[in-house]
Design an enzyme around this catalytic site. Sequence first.
Site, PDB file in Angstrom:
ATOM      1  N   GLY A   1       0.838  -1.200   0.000  1.00 64.35           N
ATOM      2  CA  GLY A   1       0.000   0.000   0.000  1.00 64.35           C
ATOM      3  C   GLY A   1       0.866   1.241   0.000  1.00 64.35           C
ATOM      4  O   GLY A   1       2.101   1.156   0.054  1.00 64.35           O
ATOM      5  N   ASN A   2       0.256   2.411  -0.031  1.00 62.87           N
ATOM      6  CA  ASN A   2       1.031   3.646  -0.043  1.00 62.87           C
ATOM      7  C   ASN A   2       1.751   3.888   1.280  1.00 62.87           C
ATOM      8  O   ASN A   2       2.754   4.598   1.309  1.00 62.87           O
ATOM      9  CB  ASN A   2       0.139   4.836  -0.393  1.00 62.87           C
TER      10      ASN A   2
ATOM     11  N   ASN B   1       2.016   1.126   4.068  1.00 64.17           N
ATOM     12  CA  ASN B   1       2.646  -0.104   4.551  1.00 64.17           C
ATOM     13  C   ASN B   1       2.621  -1.204   3.510  1.00 64.17           C
ATOM     14  O   ASN B   1       1.709  -1.273   2.688  1.00 64.17           O
ATOM     15  CB  ASN B   1       1.917  -0.602   5.803  1.00 64.17           C
TER      16      ASN B   1
ATOM     17  N   VAL C   1       2.663  -5.399   3.369  1.00 58.52           N
ATOM     18  CA  VAL C   1       2.447  -6.569   4.219  1.00 58.52           C
ATOM     19  C   VAL C   1       2.847  -7.824   3.444  1.00 58.52           C
ATOM     20  O   VAL C   1       2.458  -8.001   2.284  1.00 58.52           O
ATOM     21  CB  VAL C   1       0.967  -6.641   4.665  1.00 58.52           C
TER      22      VAL C   1
ATOM     23  N   ASP D   1      -5.308  -3.132  -5.248  1.00 59.69           N
ATOM     24  CA  ASP D   1      -5.873  -3.527  -3.948  1.00 59.69           C
ATOM     25  C   ASP D   1      -7.395  -3.627  -4.023  1.00 59.69           C
ATOM     26  O   ASP D   1      -8.018  -4.484  -3.390  1.00 59.69           O
ATOM     27  CB  ASP D   1      -5.432  -2.563  -2.830  1.00 59.69           C
ATOM     28  N   ARG D   2      -7.995  -2.784  -4.853  1.00 63.43           N
ATOM     29  CA  ARG D   2      -9.452  -2.805  -4.989  1.00 63.43           C
ATOM     30  C   ARG D   2      -9.901  -4.019  -5.808  1.00 63.43           C
ATOM     31  O   ARG D   2     -10.930  -4.632  -5.533  1.00 63.43           O
ATOM     32  CB  ARG D   2      -9.927  -1.505  -5.649  1.00 63.43           C
TER      33      ARG D   2
ATOM     34  N   ASP E   1     -12.412  -0.182   2.524  1.00 62.20           N
ATOM     35  CA  ASP E   1     -11.034  -0.470   2.951  1.00 62.20           C
ATOM     36  C   ASP E   1     -10.407   0.794   3.538  1.00 62.20           C
ATOM     37  O   ASP E   1     -10.208   1.788   2.845  1.00 62.20           O
ATOM     38  CB  ASP E   1     -10.224  -0.980   1.744  1.00 62.20           C
TER      39      ASP E   1
ATOM     40  N   THR F   1      -4.461   4.103   3.403  1.00 60.78           N
ATOM     41  CA  THR F   1      -3.994   5.478   3.219  1.00 60.78           C
ATOM     42  C   THR F   1      -5.162   6.337   2.716  1.00 60.78           C
ATOM     43  O   THR F   1      -5.383   7.449   3.188  1.00 60.78           O
ATOM     44  CB  THR F   1      -2.845   5.502   2.184  1.00 60.78           C
TER      45      THR F   1
ATOM     46  N   THR G   1      -8.391  20.751  22.522  1.00 60.33           N
ATOM     47  CA  THR G   1      -8.052  20.698  21.096  1.00 60.33           C
ATOM     48  C   THR G   1      -7.988  19.253  20.587  1.00 60.33           C
ATOM     49  O   THR G   1      -8.529  18.937  19.519  1.00 60.33           O
ATOM     50  CB  THR G   1      -6.686  21.391  20.855  1.00 60.33           C
TER      51      THR G   1
HETATM   52  N1  LIG Z   1      -6.825   1.431  16.990  1.00 62.76           N
HETATM   53  C1  LIG Z   1      -5.986   2.012  16.165  1.00 62.76           C
HETATM   54  N2  LIG Z   1      -5.630   3.306  16.362  1.00 62.76           N
HETATM   55  C2  LIG Z   1      -4.781   3.915  15.530  1.00 62.76           C
HETATM   56  N3  LIG Z   1      -4.223   3.329  14.442  1.00 62.76           N
HETATM   57  C3  LIG Z   1      -4.529   2.061  14.200  1.00 62.76           C
HETATM   58  C4  LIG Z   1      -5.425   1.327  15.033  1.00 62.76           C
HETATM   59  N4  LIG Z   1      -5.546   0.078  14.511  1.00 62.76           N
HETATM   60  C5  LIG Z   1      -4.776   0.053  13.425  1.00 62.76           C
HETATM   61  N5  LIG Z   1      -4.169   1.235  13.230  1.00 62.76           N
HETATM   62  C6  LIG Z   1      -3.284   1.615  12.109  1.00 62.76           C
HETATM   63  O1  LIG Z   1      -3.932   1.263  10.931  1.00 62.76           O
HETATM   64  C7  LIG Z   1      -2.961   0.972   9.941  1.00 62.76           C
HETATM   65  C8  LIG Z   1      -3.259  -0.355   9.302  1.00 62.76           C
HETATM   66  O2  LIG Z   1      -4.086  -0.121   8.253  1.00 62.76           O
HETATM   67  P1  LIG Z   1      -3.865  -0.766   6.855  1.00 62.76           P
HETATM   68  O3  LIG Z   1      -2.710  -1.691   6.870  1.00 62.76           O
HETATM   69  O4  LIG Z   1      -5.160  -1.254   6.427  1.00 62.76           O
HETATM   70  O5  LIG Z   1      -3.537   0.495   6.009  1.00 62.76           O
HETATM   71  P2  LIG Z   1      -2.189   1.280   5.829  1.00 62.76           P
HETATM   72  O6  LIG Z   1      -1.062   0.351   5.877  1.00 62.76           O
HETATM   73  O7  LIG Z   1      -2.143   2.438   6.777  1.00 62.76           O
HETATM   74  O8  LIG Z   1      -2.451   1.847   4.391  1.00 62.76           O
HETATM   75  P3  LIG Z   1      -2.025   1.251   2.979  1.00 62.76           P
HETATM   76  O9  LIG Z   1      -2.559  -0.152   2.903  1.00 62.76           O
HETATM   77  O10 LIG Z   1      -2.678   2.185   2.029  1.00 62.76           O
HETATM   78  O11 LIG Z   1      -0.540   1.293   2.998  1.00 62.76           O
HETATM   79  C9  LIG Z   1      -1.623   0.872  10.618  1.00 62.76           C
HETATM   80  O12 LIG Z   1      -0.839   1.983  10.230  1.00 62.76           O
HETATM   81  C10 LIG Z   1      -1.959   0.898  12.102  1.00 62.76           C
HETATM   82  O13 LIG Z   1      -0.970   1.609  12.811  1.00 62.76           O
HETATM   83  C1  LIG Z   2      -7.076   4.514  -4.073  1.00 62.69           C
HETATM   84  C2  LIG Z   2      -5.843   3.742  -3.655  1.00 62.69           C
HETATM   85  C3  LIG Z   2      -4.712   4.720  -3.335  1.00 62.69           C
HETATM   86  C4  LIG Z   2      -6.204   2.969  -2.378  1.00 62.69           C
HETATM   87  O1  LIG Z   2      -5.139   2.209  -1.935  1.00 62.69           O
HETATM   88  C5  LIG Z   2      -5.414   2.729  -4.751  1.00 62.69           C
HETATM   89  O2  LIG Z   2      -6.417   1.801  -4.957  1.00 62.69           O
HETATM   90  C6  LIG Z   2      -5.104   3.423  -6.066  1.00 62.69           C
HETATM   91  O3  LIG Z   2      -4.064   3.996  -6.216  1.00 62.69           O
HETATM   92  N1  LIG Z   2      -6.047   3.331  -7.036  1.00 62.69           N
HETATM   93  C7  LIG Z   2      -5.923   3.845  -8.373  1.00 62.69           C
HETATM   94  C8  LIG Z   2      -7.147   4.577  -8.797  1.00 62.69           C
HETATM   95  C9  LIG Z   2      -8.440   3.794  -8.718  1.00 62.69           C
HETATM   96  O4  LIG Z   2      -8.534   2.767  -8.052  1.00 62.69           O
HETATM   97  O5  LIG Z   2      -9.425   4.226  -9.341  1.00 62.69           O
HETATM   98  K   LIG Z   3      -4.479  -1.833   2.439  1.00 65.22           K
END
Ligand SMILES: Nc1ncnc2c1ncn2[C@@H]1O[C@H](COP(=O)(O)OP(=O)(O)OP(=O)(O)O)[C@@H](O)[C@H]1O
Ligand SMILES: CC(C)(CO)[C@@H](O)C(=O)NCCC(=O)O
Ligand SMILES: [K+]
Length: 259
Positions: free
Chosen positions: A8-9, A11, A13, A109-110, A129, A132, A184
């Site tokens: 992802g943008n 993380n 995995v 991812d979608r 989902d 990011t 705040t």
């Molecule tokens: N209760 C919580 N409070 C704050 N942050 C959380 C909590 N649970 C999970 N997270 C955060 O959510 C994120 C996990 O989300 P996910 O892996 O789906 O998306 P991402 O890695 O942030 O985005 P992408 O997949 O776009 O890279 C992690 O960065 C984690 O730190």
């Molecule tokens: C929208 C995100 C950033 C979500 O991870 C990814 O799916 C992406 O870069 N999509 C390309 C544009 C689209 O899905 O229409």
């Molecule tokens: K993801």
Amino acid sequence: MLLCIDCGNTNTVFSIWDGSSFRATWRIATDHRRTADEYFVWLSSLMMLTKVEAQISDAIISSTVPRVVFNLRVLCNRYFDCRPLVVGKPDCALPVAPRVDQGTTVGPDRLVNTVAGFDRHGGDLIVVDFGTATTFDVIDHDGAYIGGVIAPGVNLSLEALHMAAAALPHVDITKPQAAIGTNTVTCIQSGVYFGYIGLVEGIVRQIRIERDRPMKVIATGGLAALFDQGFDLFASVEDDLTMHGLVLIHRFNHKGQVA
Ligand SMILES: Nc1ncnc2c1ncn2[C@@H]1O[C@H](COP(=O)(O)OP(=O)(O)OP(=O)(O)O)[C@@H](O)[C@H]1O
Ligand SMILES: CC(C)(CO)[C@@H](O)C(=O)NCCC(=O)O
Ligand SMILES: [K+]
């Protein structure tokens, strides 16, 4: 065993599928400068530490960041001696083609969430989902991705407030006690938390109006559970949805079927 990589943008995995379950899951910050050797040093030390015996024979990658794909491919070729499938590339088949505007690319991812959601729940489904970005993927009765919604992600919204307003601190998301914040930090948390509840409810309502049949809503991503608390937004929350989709797409490309 199959190495599944969901980049992802924010993380990336890595999960290891042994044919019936995931042996291990490891997460690293996405950084396009990371080399194949760096990935391997990190992966192999985690494998040793967690005592995971894994003979990787296959790999599949979904990446929303195009430029990391090169080094992930090198990782698979050089260290696991396999050619990875890359979701969204022409040689990676999907069970049902997306129905979107000509020339548009759907985030991999979608596409992966669509395959996984349809496998578990059937069609007429919305997958939310929380990454990011927060995405809504709308899946037709036959399993086709037919479009959806891209909204700013929760952490991005919090970060944007902090970046743009001199007096606003960085705040972590949590479910506030009340909508009326008394400092705040709680004001910001309320804005983003309840703003997000409204966003999800509003978007789902609007999508349902545009469809002529009932739509089930499920969610994935790290923050999905937090938003489901007390609001009953989702029929289920599935943290392993994307990884499940990667396993299905790999199977589909090798055996011609998802089941
Ligand atoms: N209760 C919580 N409070 C704050 N942050 C959380 C909590 N649970 C999970 N997270 C955060 O959510 C994120 C996990 O989300 P996910 O892996 O789906 O998306 P991402 O890695 O942030 O985005 P992408 O997949 O776009 O890279 C992690 O960065 C984690 O730190
Ligand atoms: C929208 C995100 C950033 C979500 O991870 C990814 O799916 C992406 O870069 N999509 C390309 C544009 C689209 O899905 O229409
Ligand atoms: K993801």
